[in-house]
Design a protein around this motif. Structure first.
Motif, PDB file in Angstrom:
ATOM      1  N   ARG A  12       0.849  -1.197   0.000  1.00 11.02           N
ATOM      2  CA  ARG A  12       0.000   0.000   0.000  1.00 11.02           C
ATOM      3  C   ARG A  12       0.879   1.240   0.000  1.00 11.02           C
ATOM      4  O   ARG A  12       2.041   1.202   0.409  1.00 11.02           O
ATOM      5  CB  ARG A  12      -0.908   0.031   1.242  1.00 11.02           C
ATOM      6  N   ASP A  13       0.239   2.330  -0.376  1.00 11.80           N
ATOM      7  CA  ASP A  13       0.915   3.611  -0.444  1.00 11.80           C
ATOM      8  C   ASP A  13       1.351   4.076   0.950  1.00 11.80           C
ATOM      9  O   ASP A  13       0.651   3.871   1.942  1.00 11.80           O
ATOM     10  CB  ASP A  13      -0.098   4.599  -1.012  1.00 11.80           C
ATOM     11  N   GLU A  16      -0.888   5.791   3.707  1.00 12.16           N
ATOM     12  CA  GLU A  16      -1.816   5.056   4.570  1.00 12.16           C
ATOM     13  C   GLU A  16      -1.176   4.661   5.894  1.00 12.16           C
ATOM     14  O   GLU A  16      -1.858   4.124   6.760  1.00 12.16           O
ATOM     15  CB  GLU A  16      -2.297   3.778   3.858  1.00 12.16           C
ATOM     16  N   HIS A  59      -0.534   0.557   9.990  1.00 10.03           N
ATOM     17  CA  HIS A  59      -1.332   0.756   8.773  1.00 10.03           C
ATOM     18  C   HIS A  59      -2.597   1.537   9.142  1.00 10.03           C
ATOM     19  O   HIS A  59      -3.696   0.986   9.235  1.00 10.03           O
ATOM     20  CB  HIS A  59      -1.664  -0.594   8.148  1.00 10.03           C
ATOM     21  N   ALA A  61      -4.618   3.794   7.844  1.00  6.39           N
ATOM     22  CA  ALA A  61      -5.824   3.957   7.033  1.00  6.39           C
ATOM     23  C   ALA A  61      -6.318   2.619   6.486  1.00  6.39           C
ATOM     24  O   ALA A  61      -7.210   2.579   5.657  1.00  6.39           O
ATOM     25  CB  ALA A  61      -5.564   4.917   5.877  1.00  6.39           C
ATOM     26  N   GLY A  62      -5.722   1.528   6.942  1.00  2.38           N
ATOM     27  CA  GLY A  62      -6.134   0.219   6.454  1.00  2.38           C
ATOM     28  C   GLY A  62      -6.606  -0.649   7.607  1.00  2.38           C
ATOM     29  O   GLY A  62      -7.628  -0.376   8.217  1.00  2.38           O
ATOM     30  N   CYS A  63      -5.801  -1.663   7.937  1.00  2.00           N
ATOM     31  CA  CYS A  63      -6.215  -2.591   8.979  1.00  2.00           C
ATOM     32  C   CYS A  63      -5.906  -2.074  10.378  1.00  2.00           C
ATOM     33  O   CYS A  63      -6.301  -2.687  11.366  1.00  2.00           O
ATOM     34  CB  CYS A  63      -5.544  -3.943   8.765  1.00  2.00           C
TER      35      CYS A  63
ATOM     36  N   LYS B  60      -9.710  -7.505   1.610  1.00  2.00           N
ATOM     37  CA  LYS B  60     -10.640  -7.230   0.503  1.00  2.00           C
ATOM     38  C   LYS B  60     -11.863  -8.149   0.502  1.00  2.00           C
ATOM     39  O   LYS B  60     -12.804  -7.898  -0.242  1.00  2.00           O
ATOM     40  CB  LYS B  60      -9.948  -7.316  -0.866  1.00  2.00           C
ATOM     41  N   ALA B 131      -5.187   6.278  -4.331  1.00  4.81           N
ATOM     42  CA  ALA B 131      -3.917   5.783  -4.863  1.00  4.81           C
ATOM     43  C   ALA B 131      -3.964   4.293  -5.179  1.00  4.81           C
ATOM     44  O   ALA B 131      -3.147   3.784  -5.933  1.00  4.81           O
ATOM     45  CB  ALA B 131      -2.797   6.068  -3.858  1.00  4.81           C
ATOM     46  N   LEU B 132      -4.917   3.607  -4.582  1.00  4.91           N
ATOM     47  CA  LEU B 132      -5.011   2.153  -4.743  1.00  4.91           C
ATOM     48  C   LEU B 132      -5.355   1.777  -6.187  1.00  4.91           C
ATOM     49  O   LEU B 132      -6.049   2.509  -6.874  1.00  4.91           O
ATOM     50  CB  LEU B 132      -6.136   1.691  -3.818  1.00  4.91           C
ATOM     51  N   VAL B 145     -12.288  -2.565   0.602  1.00  2.00           N
ATOM     52  CA  VAL B 145     -10.943  -2.280   1.096  1.00  2.00           C
ATOM     53  C   VAL B 145     -10.953  -0.930   1.811  1.00  2.00           C
ATOM     54  O   VAL B 145     -11.703  -0.026   1.438  1.00  2.00           O
ATOM     55  CB  VAL B 145      -9.939  -2.312  -0.085  1.00  2.00           C
ATOM     56  N   SER B 146     -10.178  -0.825   2.870  1.00  2.00           N
ATOM     57  CA  SER B 146     -10.040   0.451   3.576  1.00  2.00           C
ATOM     58  C   SER B 146      -8.839   1.187   3.015  1.00  2.00           C
ATOM     59  O   SER B 146      -7.763   0.607   2.899  1.00  2.00           O
ATOM     60  CB  SER B 146      -9.801   0.219   5.077  1.00  2.00           C
ATOM     61  N   THR B 147      -9.025   2.444   2.697  1.00  2.00           N
ATOM     62  CA  THR B 147      -7.910   3.195   2.143  1.00  2.00           C
ATOM     63  C   THR B 147      -8.153   4.683   2.352  1.00  2.00           C
ATOM     64  O   THR B 147      -9.032   5.079   3.110  1.00  2.00           O
ATOM     65  CB  THR B 147      -7.717   2.844   0.647  1.00  2.00           C
ATOM     66  N   LEU B 148      -7.346   5.505   1.693  1.00  2.00           N
ATOM     67  CA  LEU B 148      -7.490   6.952   1.788  1.00  2.00           C
ATOM     68  C   LEU B 148      -8.079   7.490   0.495  1.00  2.00           C
ATOM     69  O   LEU B 148      -7.635   7.118  -0.588  1.00  2.00           O
ATOM     70  CB  LEU B 148      -6.123   7.614   2.002  1.00  2.00           C
ATOM     71  N   THR B 153     -10.197   8.854   5.429  1.00  2.00           N
ATOM     72  CA  THR B 153     -10.217   7.396   5.420  1.00  2.00           C
ATOM     73  C   THR B 153     -11.593   6.936   4.952  1.00  2.00           C
ATOM     74  O   THR B 153     -12.614   7.430   5.427  1.00  2.00           O
ATOM     75  CB  THR B 153      -9.947   6.816   6.817  1.00  2.00           C
TER      76      THR B 153
END
Lengths: 128, 208
Positions: A12-13, A16, A59, A61-63, B60, B131-132, B145-148, B153
């Motif tokens: 991931r970027d 995040e 992480h 903005a993710g998990c 995901k 960006a994903l 999916v969780s992302t920015l 968020t």
């Protein structure tokens, strides 16, 4: 910009993630008997490694999990990621050559040792 | 969830914009959102018993049955999405099934809202802000999916994908909802979405 491989979510970027600094710093178990100098050393002093460095990331903005990563601070290459509580994987401990081939010492490496000279946090007392 | 008749969705001041044959934005207000955390095995047994869902175990992945969908959030966290008004009943049944097991079950329905982004241009519009990788081989129908998105968020959920274009649901925080809405409208200008002025007329800054 780094592409960071989260052990749970995949690559991931960097935006995040949050950075958590040096990994594997165990909190002293006898902090009630430590001097202020020893405590300050634990709280504030960090390695400033040039080369392979074990550090923590979250992480955010993710998990939202924390994990450890081995990163070459000279090339920003992330060599390995591993979960909290696991020891760093071997095979990277010798350090990799930096792009310009600078010496390990005298170019920002091992900063806390340089800053403190011969100061031994185990000996107590004030900074020299 | 709140049962106050004065309950107001975070985007109540916005009307759906765009058309379904290019790009369409709308809000799905008041959907039920329950966060459940705990040991995957213990929580998974209770969820299967109550909802008939096998909790997804990888990034995901989603799984749904009977109008409730579980989105994978982290190795020990899932988001249960229900139709409006059903979250109280689902929460009560899950609380009973999880009694005595270490867990956390929280109703987030009033904390987030859902924005739908649908139409053939939806992927291209979202790609301006996320960006994903949104290519179908990286995010297929039924995945989330969780992302920015810019600086907010979001949980991005691709509900379906087909000839009419992809249909995304963005689960966004209440306080981020207007920000996300205005940015999506701005990203959709080339497909004919009208400009949306942010609340308070503060110009949007998505940063670097």
């Amino acid at each position: 910009m780094l592409l960071i491989p989260c052990p749970y979510c995949g690559a991931r970027d960097q935006t995040e993630f949050g950075y958590g600094g040096e990994a594997h710093r165990a909190r002293p178990t006898d902090s009630d008997r430590m001097s202020d100098a020893q405590w300050a050393h634990y709280v504030f002093m960090r390695k400033n490694t040039k080369g392979v460095f074990a550090e923590r990331w979250v992480h955010a903005a993710g998990c939202r999990k924390w994990f450890n990563a081995l990163r070459n601070t000279a090339t920003d290459e992330i060599l390995a990621v591993y979960r909290m509580g696991e020891p760093p994987p071997g095979g990277f401990t010798d350090g990799l050559p930096t792009p310009a081939g600078e010496p390990a010492i005298g170019s920002g490496n091992d900063g806390s040792t340089v800053a403190l000279g011969a100061f031994d946090p185990g000996a107590g007392g004030d900074r020299p | 969830m709140s049962t106050d008749p004065r309950r107001r969705s975070p985007l109540a001041h916005r009307q759906p914009i765009g058309t379904a044959d290019t790009l369409h934005l709308s809000e799905l207000p008041f959907w039920g959102l329950l966060s459940v955390r705990g040991d995957p095995v213990a929580v998974g047994l209770a969820v299967r018993e109550v909802l008939g869902i096998d909790l997804p175990g990888a990034v995901k992945a989603t799984a749904g049955a009977g109008g409730v969908t579980a989105l994978w959030q982290s190795p020990d966290e899932w988001l249960l999405v229900t139709e409006p008004g059903r979250e109280g009943e689902v929460q009560a049944r899950l609380t009973d099934a999880l009694a005595g097991r270490h867990h956390q079950l929280v109703d987030l329905s009033d904390y987030d809202t859902i924005i739908t982004v649908a139409g053939p241009a939806a992927r291209a519009a979202l790609a301006k802000l996320i960006a994903l990788d949104l290519h179908p081989r990286a995010l297929a129908a039924g995945q989330a999916v969780s992302t920015l998105l810019a600086k907010a968020t979001v949980r991005l959920w691709l509900v379906q994908d087909g000839e009419a274009g992809p249909a995304f649901r963005l689960i966004v925080r209440r306080s981020h909802a207007d920000y996300v809405w205005c940015l999506l409208a701005d990203a959709g200008r080339q497909w004919g979405l009208p400009p949306q002025e942010p609340i308070g007329r503060v110009p949007l800054d998505i940063g670097a």
